[in-house]
Design a protein around this motif. Sequence first.
Motif, PDB file in Angstrom:
ATOM      1  N   PRO A  71       0.816  -1.223   0.000  1.00 36.83           N
ATOM      2  CA  PRO A  71       0.000   0.000   0.000  1.00 36.83           C
ATOM      3  C   PRO A  71       0.847   1.270   0.000  1.00 36.83           C
ATOM      4  N   LYS A  72       2.154   1.129   0.225  1.00 36.58           N
ATOM      5  CA  LYS A  72       3.047   2.291   0.209  1.00 36.58           C
ATOM      6  C   LYS A  72       3.063   2.964  -1.164  1.00 36.58           C
ATOM      7  N   ALA A  73       2.590   2.252  -2.200  1.00 37.60           N
ATOM      8  CA  ALA A  73       2.589   2.820  -3.550  1.00 37.60           C
ATOM      9  C   ALA A  73       1.482   3.842  -3.748  1.00 37.60           C
ATOM     10  N   TYR A  74       0.435   3.795  -2.915  1.00 40.64           N
ATOM     11  CA  TYR A  74      -0.709   4.685  -3.110  1.00 40.64           C
ATOM     12  C   TYR A  74      -0.294   6.146  -2.952  1.00 40.64           C
ATOM     13  N   GLY A  75      -0.734   6.961  -3.915  1.00 39.92           N
ATOM     14  CA  GLY A  75      -0.448   8.383  -3.865  1.00 39.92           C
ATOM     15  C   GLY A  75       0.930   8.766  -4.346  1.00 39.92           C
ATOM     16  N   LYS A  76       1.740   7.784  -4.746  1.00 38.67           N
ATOM     17  CA  LYS A  76       3.093   8.067  -5.224  1.00 38.67           C
ATOM     18  C   LYS A  76       3.081   8.193  -6.749  1.00 38.67           C
ATOM     19  N   ASP A  77       4.065   8.918  -7.273  1.00 40.05           N
ATOM     20  CA  ASP A  77       4.181   9.105  -8.722  1.00 40.05           C
ATOM     21  C   ASP A  77       4.925   7.906  -9.313  1.00 40.05           C
ATOM     22  N   ILE A  78       4.171   6.855  -9.553  1.00 39.85           N
ATOM     23  CA  ILE A  78       4.715   5.621 -10.116  1.00 39.85           C
ATOM     24  C   ILE A  78       3.899   5.256 -11.347  1.00 39.85           C
ATOM     25  N   HIS A  79       4.561   5.046 -12.473  1.00 36.33           N
ATOM     26  CA  HIS A  79       3.905   4.613 -13.704  1.00 36.33           C
ATOM     27  C   HIS A  79       4.359   3.190 -14.025  1.00 36.33           C
ATOM     28  N   LEU A  80       3.409   2.328 -14.292  1.00 40.16           N
ATOM     29  CA  LEU A  80       3.697   0.948 -14.660  1.00 40.16           C
ATOM     30  C   LEU A  80       3.181   0.687 -16.067  1.00 40.16           C
ATOM     31  N   PHE A  81       4.084   0.356 -16.970  1.00 41.71           N
ATOM     32  CA  PHE A  81       3.734   0.038 -18.357  1.00 41.71           C
ATOM     33  C   PHE A  81       2.951   1.183 -19.011  1.00 41.71           C
ATOM     34  N   GLY A  82       3.355   2.413 -18.671  1.00 42.78           N
ATOM     35  CA  GLY A  82       2.760   3.599 -19.273  1.00 42.78           C
ATOM     36  C   GLY A  82       1.510   4.103 -18.595  1.00 42.78           C
ATOM     37  N   VAL A  83       1.066   3.447 -17.523  1.00 43.75           N
ATOM     38  CA  VAL A  83      -0.160   3.848 -16.824  1.00 43.75           C
ATOM     39  C   VAL A  83       0.188   4.273 -15.400  1.00 43.75           C
ATOM     40  N   LYS A  84      -0.319   5.446 -14.969  1.00 44.47           N
ATOM     41  CA  LYS A  84      -0.036   5.924 -13.615  1.00 44.47           C
ATOM     42  C   LYS A  84      -0.695   5.012 -12.592  1.00 44.47           C
ATOM     43  N   ARG A  85       0.072   4.626 -11.593  1.00 46.07           N
ATOM     44  CA  ARG A  85      -0.445   3.773 -10.520  1.00 46.07           C
ATOM     45  C   ARG A  85      -1.595   4.477  -9.828  1.00 46.07           C
ATOM     46  N   GLY A  86      -2.717   3.755  -9.665  1.00 44.50           N
ATOM     47  CA  GLY A  86      -3.886   4.333  -9.024  1.00 44.50           C
ATOM     48  C   GLY A  86      -4.849   4.968  -9.999  1.00 44.50           C
ATOM     49  N   SER A  87      -4.739   4.630 -11.290  1.00 46.35           N
ATOM     50  CA  SER A  87      -5.634   5.202 -12.310  1.00 46.35           C
ATOM     51  C   SER A  87      -6.844   4.320 -12.592  1.00 46.35           C
ATOM     52  N   GLY A  88      -7.156   3.453 -11.670  1.00 44.01           N
ATOM     53  CA  GLY A  88      -8.321   2.596 -11.842  1.00 44.01           C
ATOM     54  C   GLY A  88      -7.992   1.155 -12.178  1.00 44.01           C
ATOM     55  N   GLU A  89      -6.692   0.847 -12.332  1.00 42.63           N
ATOM     56  CA  GLU A  89      -6.304  -0.529 -12.623  1.00 42.63           C
ATOM     57  C   GLU A  89      -6.440  -1.378 -11.357  1.00 42.63           C
ATOM     58  N   SER A  90      -6.701  -2.669 -11.532  1.00 43.10           N
ATOM     59  CA  SER A  90      -6.796  -3.576 -10.391  1.00 43.10           C
ATOM     60  C   SER A  90      -5.426  -4.160 -10.086  1.00 43.10           C
ATOM     61  N   ILE A  91      -5.314  -4.781  -8.901  1.00 38.96           N
ATOM     62  CA  ILE A  91      -4.078  -5.475  -8.543  1.00 38.96           C
ATOM     63  C   ILE A  91      -3.733  -6.520  -9.593  1.00 38.96           C
ATOM     64  N   TRP A  92      -4.773  -7.201 -10.102  1.00 38.45           N
ATOM     65  CA  TRP A  92      -4.529  -8.286 -11.059  1.00 38.45           C
ATOM     66  C   TRP A  92      -4.100  -7.738 -12.420  1.00 38.45           C
ATOM     67  N   ASP A  93      -4.520  -6.508 -12.761  1.00 41.80           N
ATOM     68  CA  ASP A  93      -4.024  -5.873 -13.982  1.00 41.80           C
ATOM     69  C   ASP A  93      -2.511  -5.675 -13.909  1.00 41.80           C
ATOM     70  N   ILE A  94      -2.034  -5.407 -12.691  1.00 44.22           N
ATOM     71  CA  ILE A  94      -0.594  -5.210 -12.486  1.00 44.22           C
ATOM     72  C   ILE A  94       0.131  -6.556 -12.459  1.00 44.22           C
ATOM     73  N   LYS A  95      -0.386  -7.488 -11.661  1.00 39.20           N
ATOM     74  CA  LYS A  95       0.319  -8.738 -11.427  1.00 39.20           C
ATOM     75  C   LYS A  95       0.474  -9.601 -12.671  1.00 39.20           C
ATOM     76  N   ARG A  96      -0.423  -9.444 -13.627  1.00 41.18           N
ATOM     77  CA  ARG A  96      -0.340 -10.317 -14.798  1.00 41.18           C
ATOM     78  C   ARG A  96       0.932 -10.092 -15.603  1.00 41.18           C
ATOM     79  N   HIS A  97       1.589  -8.946 -15.390  1.00 47.39           N
ATOM     80  CA  HIS A  97       2.836  -8.650 -16.106  1.00 47.39           C
ATOM     81  C   HIS A  97       4.069  -9.204 -15.385  1.00 47.39           C
ATOM     82  N   TYR A  98       3.892  -9.707 -14.162  1.00 43.88           N
ATOM     83  CA  TYR A  98       5.029 -10.060 -13.315  1.00 43.88           C
ATOM     84  C   TYR A  98       5.095 -11.555 -13.010  1.00 43.88           C
TER      85      TYR A  98
END
Length: 510
Positions: A321-348
């Motif tokens: 949860p430390k990622a919330y509110g931080k300026d982190i972009h994953l695969f071109g999408v800003k973290r916290g833009s409505g993606e689910s945890i599983w949208d993130i995990k499928r790449h890892y």
Amino acid sequence: MLSIEKLHFQLSSKSPNSLPNTSPVKPPNKSSLSIEQLSLEKGESLLVLGDNASGKSVLAQILAGEITNYQGSVTLTEKFTTLSFELEAQTLAQDRLNDRSDYMEGAVDNGRTAREIIIDDNPFLQKDLEEIVALLAIEKLLEKPFKILSTGETRKILMARALMLKPQVMLLDEPYAGLDIGSQAHLSSVLNSLVAQGVSIILFDFYHQSLPSSIENLIYMQKGKIILSGKRKEIIASEQWQQLNESHYSLPHHLPDCLTYDSLEKNKTLVSVNNVSVSFDQKPIFNALNWQFEQGQHWRIIGPNGCGKSTLLAMISGDSPKAYGKDIHLFGVKRGSGESIWDIKRHYGLVSAQLHRDYRVSTTLIKVVLSGFYDSIGLYDSPSRQQVIIARQWLVLLGLEQHENTYFNQLSYGEQRLVLIARAVVKLPMILILDEPCQGLDNHNREKVLALMDYIAANSKTHLLFVSHDLRDQLKCITHELEFVRQSSDKILASDGENILGYIAKTTKK
């Protein structure tokens, strides 16, 4: 002090079911041990070496009284304490059992502090606690929740608890696991000092240069038997020792296909971290981190225990949860833009000590590997025929095919780690996070896994993020390095002299 006569242990097919389901201590599947004679005099110490599933940990559990259904005579007359992966699992399991988070409105039960783990409700003298804390240099860890500590930090705390009991004998199963380079050297110095004071150390591990120089006696185990025994210098100089430690792995002709692999636009950044700082309980971990992870790169992340390496990896993989509110972009999408945890995990794909701790479901090895396609702990979906074929191919590559239907918790710790590596790579993910992946692996499996990771980097679209404190863990594919270094100031120090500014990161192209 220690006497073993005609020890014989065989794990029958019914044995695992007779063990309590809540117990994290389970002998490996099909374990057997046969020792005709072994003895140590008071004050003597011993190295017990051998590959994964050689019987070392079974012997350690018998000496500790955790396995009692053996034949023969085992006598340990002196007061002893233990340190092992099983003890760590038991300690964490107790905190999970007593977790009151559901009854704490808007709060999280962090469990016992490191200080409470060390004391463990035992009577103690403050002077003893202060001496042991100073000896192990763990003052800064005392008020932290035990469950959030890194693997290396938990090792230090459990070592302190063992010393608080003032043992005459210490049974240490892989005590160096997860320690940074400085801490490894410090632990060896502490163990050498204890041996000089007359404490007997029985250390179960794989051979490496950090092992305490003062331990002169050595046995080497293979398939539950002692095949070498004697003085350390003589054994290591022997031809048989050299033969036992020769490399014997082969790389595949090609990697198993993975039909679910996602591609990414050519110039899109994989991970972008911009001016990110992290703290726990208002104490800074790292500050103002700026990091760009581009396609075609493979990174090694280094730094001392507690600098935030695993925290950073958890933030970008959706596990913190430390990622919330931080300026982190994953695969071109800003973290916290409505993606689910599983949208993130499928790449890892992920291998880490935390995942190993959390993988407690009772399931077979093949299902553990298949769960990597779904990023789950346990398998709750019906895999396709092709996925089963791919999973089996990875088992063959890692030499685990004979265990396909074995239950995960019946394997040795090192074999479990190999299974979790297979789980991480089964879908050839876009990013493969290897957080101390070789922890618990013998030297042969370590070399095989490292060579396989280099092969994956060269022959797939997978990008590696690699963390290891062990100097033996070198990957040829690494292109860049992210190093956490202590931020220094002569004027801002904690009461114990610790720098309280946290860490900053430096990046280097290799």
